[in-house]
Design an enzyme around this catalytic site. Structure first.
Site, PDB file in Angstrom:
ATOM      1  N   HIS A 310      47.181  24.857  20.593  1.00 43.20           N
ATOM      2  CA  HIS A 310      48.063  23.919  21.285  1.00 43.20           C
ATOM      3  C   HIS A 310      49.267  24.670  21.811  1.00 43.20           C
ATOM      4  O   HIS A 310      49.758  25.577  21.150  1.00 43.20           O
ATOM      5  CB  HIS A 310      48.516  22.807  20.318  1.00 43.20           C
ATOM      6  N   ASP A 368      42.058  16.560  19.051  1.00 41.25           N
ATOM      7  CA  ASP A 368      40.710  16.353  19.567  1.00 41.25           C
ATOM      8  C   ASP A 368      39.620  16.865  18.644  1.00 41.25           C
ATOM      9  O   ASP A 368      38.445  16.601  18.878  1.00 41.25           O
ATOM     10  CB  ASP A 368      40.566  17.055  20.923  1.00 41.25           C
TER      11      ASP A 368
HETATM   12  N1  ACO Z   1      39.978  29.586  21.141  1.00 39.04           N
HETATM   13  C1  ACO Z   1      40.152  30.928  21.160  1.00 39.04           C
HETATM   14  N2  ACO Z   1      41.293  31.536  21.480  1.00 39.04           N
HETATM   15  C2  ACO Z   1      42.333  30.755  21.834  1.00 39.04           C
HETATM   16  C3  ACO Z   1      42.244  29.355  21.836  1.00 39.04           C
HETATM   17  C4  ACO Z   1      41.018  28.774  21.473  1.00 39.04           C
HETATM   18  N3  ACO Z   1      40.861  27.445  21.458  1.00 39.04           N
HETATM   19  N4  ACO Z   1      43.422  28.830  22.222  1.00 39.04           N
HETATM   20  C5  ACO Z   1      44.234  29.877  22.443  1.00 39.04           C
HETATM   21  N5  ACO Z   1      43.574  31.040  22.210  1.00 39.04           N
HETATM   22  C6  ACO Z   1      44.138  32.396  22.282  1.00 39.04           C
HETATM   23  C7  ACO Z   1      44.276  32.860  23.719  1.00 39.04           C
HETATM   24  O1  ACO Z   1      43.113  33.543  24.144  1.00 39.04           O
HETATM   25  C8  ACO Z   1      45.469  33.759  23.627  1.00 39.04           C
HETATM   26  O2  ACO Z   1      45.055  34.970  23.040  1.00 39.04           O
HETATM   27  P1  ACO Z   1      45.773  36.377  23.482  1.00 39.04           P
HETATM   28  O3  ACO Z   1      47.199  36.238  23.082  1.00 39.04           O
HETATM   29  O4  ACO Z   1      45.022  37.415  22.732  1.00 39.04           O
HETATM   30  O5  ACO Z   1      45.585  36.464  24.973  1.00 39.04           O
HETATM   31  C9  ACO Z   1      46.364  33.058  22.610  1.00 39.04           C
HETATM   32  O6  ACO Z   1      45.462  32.322  21.756  1.00 39.04           O
HETATM   33  C10 ACO Z   1      47.381  32.108  23.214  1.00 39.04           C
HETATM   34  O7  ACO Z   1      46.682  31.197  24.042  1.00 39.04           O
HETATM   35  P2  ACO Z   1      47.234  30.596  25.409  1.00 39.04           P
HETATM   36  O8  ACO Z   1      46.093  30.244  26.295  1.00 39.04           O
HETATM   37  O9  ACO Z   1      48.287  31.493  25.978  1.00 39.04           O
HETATM   38  O10 ACO Z   1      47.952  29.282  24.888  1.00 39.04           O
HETATM   39  P3  ACO Z   1      48.337  28.055  25.766  1.00 39.04           P
HETATM   40  O11 ACO Z   1      49.517  27.463  25.114  1.00 39.04           O
HETATM   41  O12 ACO Z   1      48.457  28.422  27.211  1.00 39.04           O
HETATM   42  O13 ACO Z   1      47.057  27.103  25.652  1.00 39.04           O
HETATM   43  C11 ACO Z   1      45.570  25.385  25.012  1.00 39.04           C
HETATM   44  C12 ACO Z   1      46.983  25.976  24.868  1.00 39.04           C
HETATM   45  C13 ACO Z   1      45.225  25.148  26.499  1.00 39.04           C
HETATM   46  C14 ACO Z   1      45.514  24.028  24.309  1.00 39.04           C
HETATM   47  C15 ACO Z   1      44.557  26.375  24.387  1.00 39.04           C
HETATM   48  O14 ACO Z   1      44.840  26.558  23.019  1.00 39.04           O
HETATM   49  C16 ACO Z   1      43.105  25.914  24.566  1.00 39.04           C
HETATM   50  O15 ACO Z   1      42.505  26.187  25.617  1.00 39.04           O
HETATM   51  N6  ACO Z   1      42.522  25.224  23.539  1.00 39.04           N
HETATM   52  C17 ACO Z   1      41.186  24.683  23.664  1.00 39.04           C
HETATM   53  C18 ACO Z   1      41.197  23.400  24.456  1.00 39.04           C
HETATM   54  C19 ACO Z   1      41.784  22.249  23.681  1.00 39.04           C
HETATM   55  O16 ACO Z   1      41.445  21.987  22.540  1.00 39.04           O
HETATM   56  N7  ACO Z   1      42.656  21.495  24.375  1.00 39.04           N
HETATM   57  C20 ACO Z   1      43.294  20.296  23.805  1.00 39.04           C
HETATM   58  C21 ACO Z   1      44.771  20.480  23.701  1.00 39.04           C
HETATM   59  S1  ACO Z   1      45.487  19.114  22.881  1.00 39.04           S
HETATM   60  C22 ACO Z   1      45.451  17.879  23.994  1.00 39.04           C
HETATM   61  O17 ACO Z   1      45.521  17.985  25.166  1.00 39.04           O
HETATM   62  C23 ACO Z   1      45.275  16.577  23.427  1.00 39.04           C
END
Ligand code: ACO
Length: 433
Positions: A310, A368
């Site tokens: 998140h 979720d």
């Molecule tokens: N699985 C694997 N790796 C992940 C995940 C994940 N679900 N989420 C983040 N990471 C990693 C990224 O690859 C990144 O790694 P790095 O630093 O080595 O490059 C690091 O964690 C930070 O991730 P970001 O993408 O920069 O974080 P951001 O805040 O932009 O993204 C998000 C947040 C979009 C929710 C992301 O965690 C994601 O895509 N999760 C999966 C989708 C999801 O469950 N969305 C629901 C969100 S809650 C809602 O809307 C109700």
């Protein structure tokens, strides 16, 4: 803006020239540096794609402490609201700022209940869609089209019209979502019933058929109500910011909420609940978890663990805790023992929280992760998961929209850019390229 200014300033130095920037102290959360006059004073922009460090507005509605894993609506913790309150009371709280008295709640529930039917002509609008349309596609269209059906509540400068639009949207969203579902399965639309509460009425509109009596199980309606409550608002998330941005141009409320629904649909936001259940089912058995964890960690693989991570929470999403408990309760009460998807989810959570990759990046289950399991147990198809999120979030969008319109500092949202394209050049005739 409430007076939150301090005597503190931040100083920015560019090419030996210093600029003092005012700072604000919020009632909770990090201090804020005001850069509004920076361009006028220093001729520079700030750069923040994804708004990771930018407060786009001030607000008094919802507060998240991502490090503590805390979510407060008007100061009240979400677990207390989910445990002791119910969705329409939380709607009142979000919209009006305080918990209602008995009389206020009664009046509010009465108003919402009496706005649940949609204009009969709108039924034709549904029928224009293909049967296999995703219910979110239908919702974006139908909610946007409300502007064409409810002309008497599109004037955003009239407080009474704004109020009516708010009530209409909260009341009619379950009807629209249920109709989108009924249409997709080829069943007749079921009209709302005023003797049922908000969640029970939604379940009735989804699952009743004219051929036989359908009695809503109170356990399921309670679980449904809790899902709506847990999704009610989440401060300046992507869809809410979309609603605010759309509204900043003066667009009508139905158009703005349709924009919010469109944004919510994406798998990185509200579409994650559908994507998460699909992923859990694809994993299938706990022995395949390591393979999927390895994929999630592999930077060359676009796969991400859905329902994990998140932007704001760097600890457990407090909604996920309640949702996990709810999943156990619902499956138990429905007599579904040893649900393989729930087993995979629990084991996946355990293994991910033991894994350095997820620990180092502070990736925890979000709201979720468990919601899809509950909705599936209730017999909802996956395509309905995000529409259900949209129903619950409508009050959040509306509350933030209302707050924004009442803010004297409200101005059209117009971000700047870091331009990296060509500099000015002369047009070249086609034969000379
Ligand atoms: N699985 C694997 N790796 C992940 C995940 C994940 N679900 N989420 C983040 N990471 C990693 C990224 O690859 C990144 O790694 P790095 O630093 O080595 O490059 C690091 O964690 C930070 O991730 P970001 O993408 O920069 O974080 P951001 O805040 O932009 O993204 C998000 C947040 C979009 C929710 C992301 O965690 C994601 O895509 N999760 C999966 C989708 C999801 O469950 N969305 C629901 C969100 S809650 C809602 O809307 C109700």
């Amino acid at each position: 803006m409430a007076d939150s200014s301090t005597s503190k300033t931040a100083t920015l130095s560019i090419d030996g020239q210093s600029y003092d920037l005012p700072m604000y102290t919020p009632t909770a959360g990090p201090e804020v540096v005001d850069i509004r006059k920076l361009y006028a004073q220093a001729g520079v922009f700030t750069y923040d794609p994804g708004y990771t460090s930018t407060a786009s507005c001030d607000s008094t509605i919802t507060f998240i402490d991502g490090d503590k894993g805390e979510l407060l609506h008007r100061g009240y913790p979400i677990d207390q609201l989910a445990g002791n309150s119910h969705y329409l009371e939380v709607c009142y709280l979000l919209l009006y700022g305080e918990l209602p008295t008995t009389k206020q709640l009664e009046n509010f529930e009465n108003t919402i209940t009496r706005h649940t039917m949609i204009h009969e002509q709108m039924h034709n609008f549904f029928r224009g869609f293909r049967r296999d349309a995703h219910p979110m596609a239908t919702m974006v269209g139908v909610v946007g089209a409300m502007s064409a059906f409810y002309h008497d509540s599109t004037n955003i400068h009239d407080a009474r019209e704004r109020e009516i639009a708010s009530h209409r949207l909260i009341a009619k969203m379950p009807t629209i979502a249920a109709m989108a579902y009924k249409y997709s399965v080829g069943q007749p639309f079921v009209y709302p019933r005023n003797d049922l509460d908000y969640a029970a009425n939604f379940l009735h509109m989804c699952f009743a058929v004219p051929a036989e009596e359908y009695v809503v199980d109170p356990i399921l309606s309670r679980a449904m109500d809790r899902i709506f409550t847990l999704h009610a608002d989440h401060e300046q998330n992507a869809s809410t910011s979309t609603v605010r941005l759309a509204s900043s141009s003066g667009a009508n409320p139905f158009a703005c909420i349709a924009a919010g629904i469109a944004c919510l649909w994406g798998p990185a936001h509200g579409g994650a609940n559908q994507a998460c259940l699909q992923m859990l089912q694809e994993i299938g058995t706990p022995d395949r978890i390591p393979e999927f964890l390895a994929r999630a960690k592999d930077k060359d693989d676009p796969f991400r663990l859905m329902g994990f991570g998140h932007r704001v929470y760097k600890n457990f999403d407090p909604r996920a805790k309640v949702m996990k408990q709810s999943a156990d309760e619902v499956l138990d009460l429905l007599g579904i023992e040893d649900n393989p998807t729930l087993q995979v989810a629990k084991e996946l959570e355990k293994q991910a929280l033991d894994d350095d990759y997820f620990v180092d990046r502070k990736l925890f289950p979000n709201v979720d992760f468990y919601s899809g399991i509950i909705l599936e147990a209730m017999q909802f198809p996956m395509s309905m998961f995000t529409p259900i999120f949209a129903v619950g979030r409508t009050v959040g969008w509306i509350s933030q929209w209302k707050e924004m319109l009442g803010d004297p500092q409200n101005k059209i949202g117009r971000p700047r850019q870091l331009y990296l394209g060509s500099t000015k050049r002369d047009y070249v005739d086609i034969e000379n390229r």
